[in-house]
Design an enzyme around this catalytic site. Structure first.
Site, PDB file in Angstrom:
ATOM      1  N   THR A 136       0.819  -1.216   0.000  1.00 47.89           N
ATOM      2  CA  THR A 136       0.000   0.000   0.000  1.00 47.89           C
ATOM      3  C   THR A 136       0.851   1.264   0.000  1.00 47.89           C
ATOM      4  O   THR A 136       2.038   1.239   0.315  1.00 47.89           O
ATOM      5  CB  THR A 136      -0.932   0.020   1.227  1.00 47.89           C
ATOM      6  OG1 THR A 136      -0.151   0.062   2.420  1.00 47.89           O
ATOM      7  CG2 THR A 136      -1.851  -1.184   1.247  1.00 47.89           C
ATOM      8  N   ASP A 137       0.196   2.365  -0.330  1.00 44.71           N
ATOM      9  CA  ASP A 137       0.852   3.674  -0.261  1.00 44.71           C
ATOM     10  C   ASP A 137       0.480   4.350   1.062  1.00 44.71           C
ATOM     11  O   ASP A 137      -0.155   3.734   1.920  1.00 44.71           O
ATOM     12  CB  ASP A 137       0.475   4.531  -1.478  1.00 44.71           C
ATOM     13  CG  ASP A 137      -1.017   4.800  -1.591  1.00 44.71           C
ATOM     14  OD1 ASP A 137      -1.748   4.655  -0.585  1.00 44.71           O
ATOM     15  OD2 ASP A 137      -1.466   5.165  -2.696  1.00 44.71           O
ATOM     16  N   GLN A 138       0.843   5.589   1.210  1.00 52.22           N
ATOM     17  CA  GLN A 138       0.615   6.319   2.456  1.00 52.22           C
ATOM     18  C   GLN A 138      -0.872   6.440   2.804  1.00 52.22           C
ATOM     19  O   GLN A 138      -1.236   6.554   3.967  1.00 52.22           O
ATOM     20  CB  GLN A 138       1.250   7.704   2.363  1.00 52.22           C
ATOM     21  CG  GLN A 138       1.318   8.437   3.675  1.00 52.22           C
ATOM     22  CD  GLN A 138       2.119   9.727   3.555  1.00 52.22           C
ATOM     23  OE1 GLN A 138       2.483  10.139   2.464  1.00 52.22           O
ATOM     24  NE2 GLN A 138       2.410  10.334   4.676  1.00 52.22           N
TER      25      GLN A 138
END
Length: 135
Positions: A15-17
């Site tokens: 996942t990203d932030q």
């Protein structure tokens, strides 16, 4: 037509932030879906490679409808609409835990003879196992 579904949980490192699955990881979900589809037929990528055939990807298309979220279990549905020849086309539909369609994709792969490095037909074993779904 042949369809097969596999469930994969989105891991933190994918996942990203924002907690959304990073766009490049969808291709990995496609691959897991393809591998498990073939396994459901009694075939494996390693077995195909041992017999001298590999399947590189020629084209890939992705359409992002909603994000896949961290720790969600995603259903990857893989669909083969037509009997493969030298090339094999896969469609993908990804669903979240609410069974909402969140992603659509396609890949086009080619069967390649590993000795000659030239396109070839799939093995007779592969064709025997997949043929009943297209009759």
């Amino acid at each position: 037509m042949f369809e097969h579904s596999t469930k994969i949980r989105v891991r933190y490192g994918e996942t990203d932030q924002m907690g959304y699955m990073y766009y490049g990881n969808y291709a990995e979900f496609y691959e897991v879906g393809r591998v498990e589809m073939l396994r459901s037929l009694g075939l494996t990528y390693s077995g195909m490679e041992a017999s001298g055939i590999m399947m590189p990807v020629l084209e890939m298309k992705s359409k992002y409808l909603k994000p896949a979220l961290y720790d969600e279990e995603i259903t990857v549905k893989v669909i083969m609409d037509k009997m493969p020849g030298v090339k094999i086309h896969f469609r993908y539909e990804l669903f979240n835990e609410k069974e909402e369609l969140i992603h659509q994709g396609e890949t086009l792969l080619v069967f390649v003879n590993m000795t000659t490095n030239r396109p070839c037909l799939p093995s007779s074993e592969f064709l025997e196992k997949i043929k009943p779904f297209f009759e």
